[in-house]
Write an enzyme that holds these catalytic residues in place. Structure first.
Site, PDB file in Angstrom:
ATOM      1  N   HIS A   1      65.782  43.008  45.253  1.00  0.00           N
ATOM      2  CA  HIS A   1      66.773  42.585  44.263  1.00  0.00           C
ATOM      3  C   HIS A   1      66.980  41.072  44.394  1.00  0.00           C
ATOM      4  O   HIS A   1      66.893  40.533  45.500  1.00  0.00           O
ATOM      5  CB  HIS A   1      68.094  43.325  44.486  1.00  0.00           C
ATOM      6  CG  HIS A   1      69.059  43.104  43.358  1.00  0.00           C
ATOM      7  ND1 HIS A   1      69.821  41.973  43.272  1.00  0.00           N
ATOM      8  CD2 HIS A   1      69.339  43.845  42.257  1.00  0.00           C
ATOM      9  CE1 HIS A   1      70.546  42.035  42.153  1.00  0.00           C
ATOM     10  NE2 HIS A   1      70.274  43.165  41.520  1.00  0.00           N
TER      11      HIS A   1
ATOM     12  N   GLU B   1      64.294  41.672  36.195  1.00  0.00           N
ATOM     13  CA  GLU B   1      65.675  41.200  36.132  1.00  0.00           C
ATOM     14  C   GLU B   1      65.695  39.673  36.182  1.00  0.00           C
ATOM     15  O   GLU B   1      65.655  39.084  37.273  1.00  0.00           O
ATOM     16  CB  GLU B   1      66.479  41.740  37.317  1.00  0.00           C
ATOM     17  CG  GLU B   1      66.620  43.237  37.340  1.00  0.00           C
ATOM     18  CD  GLU B   1      67.884  43.662  38.088  1.00  0.00           C
ATOM     19  OE1 GLU B   1      68.664  44.399  37.504  1.00  0.00           O
ATOM     20  OE2 GLU B   1      68.075  43.234  39.230  1.00  0.00           O
TER      21      GLU B   1
ATOM     22  N   ILE C   1      71.725  38.031  35.379  1.00  0.00           N
ATOM     23  CA  ILE C   1      72.407  39.005  36.237  1.00  0.00           C
ATOM     24  C   ILE C   1      73.860  38.607  36.468  1.00  0.00           C
ATOM     25  O   ILE C   1      74.141  37.550  37.025  1.00  0.00           O
ATOM     26  CB  ILE C   1      71.675  39.164  37.593  1.00  0.00           C
ATOM     27  CG1 ILE C   1      70.260  39.699  37.353  1.00  0.00           C
ATOM     28  CG2 ILE C   1      72.450  40.093  38.516  1.00  0.00           C
ATOM     29  CD1 ILE C   1      69.439  39.840  38.607  1.00  0.00           C
TER      30      ILE C   1
ATOM     31  N   GLY D   1      77.033  45.588  36.524  1.00  0.00           N
ATOM     32  CA  GLY D   1      78.462  45.653  36.205  1.00  0.00           C
ATOM     33  C   GLY D   1      78.841  46.852  35.351  1.00  0.00           C
ATOM     34  O   GLY D   1      79.851  47.519  35.622  1.00  0.00           O
TER      35      GLY D   1
END
Ligand SMILES: O=C(CO)COP(=O)(O)O
Length: 243
Positions: free
Chosen positions: A84, A156, A161, A224
């Site tokens: 990540h 991502e 992000i 989120g």
């Protein structure tokens, strides 16, 4: 690092029953380590699966603070997020480390969700494809085709992000197509076609439809919005799209 054990349990208990999955799509929740065992118990027998947010590549030993894949398997975890951007950029995880973790997770029989993506300054310098290609090639280093076929990829873009700045469907599709073409070159067309490529970065119920409508975007890695009722809304949208 969101939700205590108690909060996560309360949230996921509510999700069960509200989320209906079909054969064609899966819902996976990835709570912090402290909530994993409880969430595995709560979701056992339901249509929601459980993933961890990280794992280490050694089986056991003097690695203070780390969690092994066996520890995760033992409590019923099935997926592990690796690489990540927060692990890469806040905790300095590099491609070599991610490659070691990826190998370990695959050999253990868990499914890795490998995150890749460029920072804003890399995008502005026109380096998006170079960054993503390097991250994927180095993560895949030394894996056989069969091993690599277990990997779910999540694109991502770091600038999207938690910023509210979602990539446009076209921006995301462009990179997803690049990734699929890259996989075709590394292995073959069949491999590329069968690989799940998720998009992540400020996904909300009001922007997901456009993203998921794109040919090479197979689903989402939601941050989120996965902490609120929005997550139920997203799952409903997915179901509608698929049906
Ligand atoms: O990092 C993400 C999921 O792993 C995305 O987070 P946000 O959806 O909050 O932007």
């Amino acid at each position: 690092m969101n939700k205590t054990n108690t909060e996560a349990a309360e949230f996921v208990s509510k999700l069960i029953g509200q989320i209906r999955t079909e054969d064609k799509f899966e819902v996976i929740v990835c709570p912090p380590f402290t909530a994993l065992e409880k969430i595995c118990d709560i979701t056992s027998g339901s249509n929601i699966k459980v993933g961890a947010q990280n794992a280490f590549y050694e089986d056991k030993g003097a690695y203070t603070g780390e969690i092994s894949v066996n520890m995760l398997k033992d409590i019923g975890v099935e997926y592990v997020i690796l690489g990540h951007s927060e692990r890469r950029h806040i905790f300095q995880e590099n491609d070599e480390l991610i490659n070691k973790k990826l190998k370990k997770v695959i050999v253990s029989g868990l499914t890795p969700i490998l995150c890749v993506g460029e920072k804003l300054e890399e995008r502005e310098k026109g380096l998006t494809f170079n960054v993503v290609e390097k991250q994927i090639k180095e993560a895949f280093y030394g894996l056989t085709q069969e091993e690599a076929s277990k990997i779910i990829i999540a694109y991502e873009p770091v600038w999207a992000i938690g910023t509210g700045k979602v990539a446009t469907p076209n921006q995301a599709q462009e990179v997803h197509k690049f990734i699929r073409d890259l996989l075709k070159n590394i292995f073959n067309e069949e491999f590329a076609k069968n690989t799940t490529i998720l998009y992540g970065g400020s996904i909300k119920p009001n922007n997901y439809l456009g993203l998921f409508g794109k040919t090479d975007i197979d689903g989402g890695l939601v941050g989120g919005a996965s902490l609120t009722e929005d997550f139920v809304e997203l799952a409903k949208i997915m179901k509608e799209i698929i049906e």
